[in-house]
Scaffold this motif. Structure first.
Motif, short mmCIF file in Angstrom:
data_model
loop_
_atom_site.label_atom_id
_atom_site.label_comp_id
_atom_site.label_asym_id
_atom_site.label_seq_id
_atom_site.Cartn_x
_atom_site.Cartn_y
_atom_site.Cartn_z
N ARG A 29 73.47 -14.48 0.28
CA ARG A 29 74.28 -14.99 -0.83
C ARG A 29 74.38 -13.95 -1.94
N MET A 30 73.27 -13.28 -2.22
CA MET A 30 73.29 -12.26 -3.26
C MET A 30 74.29 -11.16 -2.92
N GLN A 31 74.29 -10.72 -1.67
CA GLN A 31 75.21 -9.68 -1.26
C GLN A 31 76.66 -10.17 -1.33
N HIS A 32 76.86 -11.39 -0.87
CA HIS A 32 78.21 -11.97 -0.87
C HIS A 32 78.75 -12.10 -2.29
N CYS A 33 77.92 -12.65 -3.20
CA CYS A 33 78.36 -12.83 -4.59
C CYS A 33 78.59 -11.49 -5.27
N ASP A 84 79.55 -8.72 -3.86
CA ASP A 84 80.81 -8.17 -3.36
C ASP A 84 82.02 -8.89 -3.96
N MET A 85 81.93 -10.23 -4.02
CA MET A 85 83.06 -11.00 -4.57
C MET A 85 83.29 -10.68 -6.04
N PHE A 86 82.22 -10.50 -6.76
CA PHE A 86 82.32 -10.25 -8.19
C PHE A 86 82.77 -8.82 -8.50
N GLY A 87 82.50 -7.93 -7.58
CA GLY A 87 82.77 -6.52 -7.84
C GLY A 87 81.70 -5.92 -8.73
#
Length: 541
Positions: A429-433, A435-438
């Motif tokens: 989740r940390m990696q996904h968020c 990446d999504m946030f930039g």
């Protein structure tokens, strides 16, 4: 692994109560309550005082006033308003009305009248003589203060959690693992920080409100805007001195709660009036009452000691919390425990030692209770702030520092009763968020032009519902003869879509349309009768 193909779960369906709400149907407590006596509460203007004398004679002469009640009329039976599984971890420190008032807003009299105007007029005609006492207003000086918030002899707790009313202590808690001092002494970097979180109140659109009446069998029937129907039943039984079998509680739609309605804030006073008069009674808190006499989040001071090496390994973590419970002790021990139990377990990666200590104290402030996050938020704010400061001190990216130290699936969680994180996707989740946030492009700050900047920050959190082996629940699913299903459950839909999601779950398992599942969440048999087709009624009852 292939994802299962669901029929109902994860699909867009019509919310169960959408048409009722859209069409303005009567669905809330005050909407569906029949005509009833208006219940109003006279509240103390003093933070700490003893009511020496009270004169209600003029109030009782107001046309339309049925009666006015004082501490002389209520049972001398202390109870807790906390919505917790029995035996409650909160002290039994309340009376329905107490002559010792402990905060500005504490109840000193109850008025029951035929109209709002009569009730308000009666309140203005009650005369109270107070012996004003010195209050305890600073929670940092409350412990072992010579001024006692609860000096009474019949104060008691059902669980031994370190509470001591002669020391203004609601409760204490502690946990530890490893030699915290030795590990801290060996760390390259040690941060010591103190964080203060203020009490603040939920501002749900629907204020606290409760309707009560005696049904045709002489039982106390309660309709309340509450999250805790079964707990309200037990609380009223204890406060009024009547068996639970004589009490029936239900909740209609709730106009927001956010944890505030996890306490029996408005139930006991109209219930008392109904038991005394035999008449239906309705108590509706004003917005001012809800904000000043409700159930805010606990004010806390959280001290963090964090030890790490130059390579970013967090090796030691200590959390020390002081919680301000206010005038009464509801949810004090339970909320303060989460400040450590839900913050320290986030960082087991290289942790060699931890320590958690907490005290909950009484003050003459508005009593606190449950609020979203239930104590975890205060502790996590402090620990996450310290971790961010550590990242800055080490010159590390705070996301990378967390990824190095965070809890992952299969890890034992310190300060969380030795539980193993058997299901945990925090790293993904940390990696996904990120990446999504930039994150890489936006951290730490961007120049937006015109003298404005926009900062980026990161924090982690953990939370869970229910205490394994202690909290209990039950659900009944009934098959109707028309092929549909009836779901009976005490879960409180607070506008979150709980009823709809539960219907989706039943529909998924039973392989039927969501529309074929009727959900009755903490509602009465009378409502089931009104909303159930005749062929299914026999099975429902």
């Amino acid at each position: 692994m292939d994802k299962p193909e669901y029929r109902s779960v994860g699909k867009s369906v019509r919310k169960k109560d959408s048409l009722q709400l859209l069409l303005g149907k009567p669905v809330y407590t005050e909407d569906i309550a029949p005509d009833a006596l208006v219940v109003k509460l006279l509240r103390s203007p003093h933070a700490n005082a003893m009511a020496k004398a009270i004169d209600t004679s003029k109030a009782k002469k107001v046309p339309g006033v049925v009666d006015a009640y004082t501490w002389e009329d209520v049972p001398d039976q202390r109870f807790s308003n906390a919505g917790q599984t029995y035996p409650e971890t909160s002290p039994y420190d309340r009376l329905i009305i107490d002559r010792h008032v402990r905060f500005v807003g504490d109840v000193v009299a109850i008025v029951a009248a035929e109209s709002e105007k009569a009730a308000q007029t009666a309140l203005s005609r009650i005369k109270v003589e107070y012996d004003v006492l010195e209050p305890v207003l600073d929670f940092r000086t409350a412990k072992d203060n010579p001024v006692l918030v609860h000096p009474e002899d019949n104060w008691h707790m059902l669980c031994d959690l370190g509470g001591d009313n002669t020391r203004n202590l609601v409760s204490t808690t502690s946990d530890a693992g490893g030699d915290i001092e030795a590990v801290l002494a060996d760390c390259d970097v040690v941060l010591e920080r103190t964080y203060h979180t203020k009490a603040y109140n939920q501002a749900m659109m629907e204020t606290f409100r409760t309707f009560t009446q005696l049904d045709r069998y002489g039982r106390l029937h309660v309709i309340s805007s509450t999250q805790i129907v079964y707990h309200v039943r037990r609380i009223l039984s204890y406060a009024l001195g009547i068996p639970k079998s004589r009490i029936r509680v239900e909740k209609p739609r709730i106009g927001g709660g956010f944890g505030a309605k996890q306490m029996a804030v408005s139930e006991v006073h109209p219930a008392f009036v109904t038991m005394k008069t035999g008449c239906p009674a309705l108590c509706v808190f004003s917005r001012k009452e809800s904000q000043t006499c409700g159930s805010p989040r606990h004010e806390m001071e959280v001290k963090v000691r964090l030890g790490a090496n130059e390579d970013g390994r967090i090796r030691a973590l200590e959390v020390t919390t002081l919680s301000n419970s206010g005038a009464y002790g509801e949810h004090g021990w339970a909320t303060v425990g989460l400040t450590g139990h839900k913050s320290i377990p986030l960082y087991p990666g290289s942790l060699e030692a931890f320590k958690f200590d907490a005290n909950v104290v009484y003050t003459n402030m508005q009593p606190s209770g449950a609020c979203r996050g239930f104590g975890a938020t205060q502790g996590q704010f402090a620990v996450e702030s310290a971790v961010n400061e550590l990242a800055a001190k080490l010159g590390r990216d705070p996301v990378e520092l967390r990824e190095q130290n965070m809890v992952r699936e299969g890890m034992a969680m310190p300060a969380y009763f030795g539980e193993v994180a058997n299901a945990c996707a925090l790293d993904r989740r940390m990696q996904h968020c990120s990446d999504m946030f930039g994150w890489k492009e936006k951290f730490p700050v961007r120049d937006m032009g015109n003298g404005k900047v926009r900062a980026a920050g990161i924090a982690m959190s953990m939370q869970g519902s229910g205490i394994s082996g202690i909290d209990v629940g039950s659900v009944t699913v009934k098959l109707n003869d028309d092929g549909g299903y009836m779901l009976l459950i005490a879960a409180a839909d607070m506008g979150t879509g709980c009823d709809t999601i539960l219907a989706q779950m039943v529909a998924e398992h039973m392989e039927c349309p969501v529309e074929a599942v009727s959900v009755f969440g903490a509602k009465s048999i009378s409502e089931i009768v009104m909303n159930t087709p005749a062929p299914a009624l026999a099975q429902a009852i």
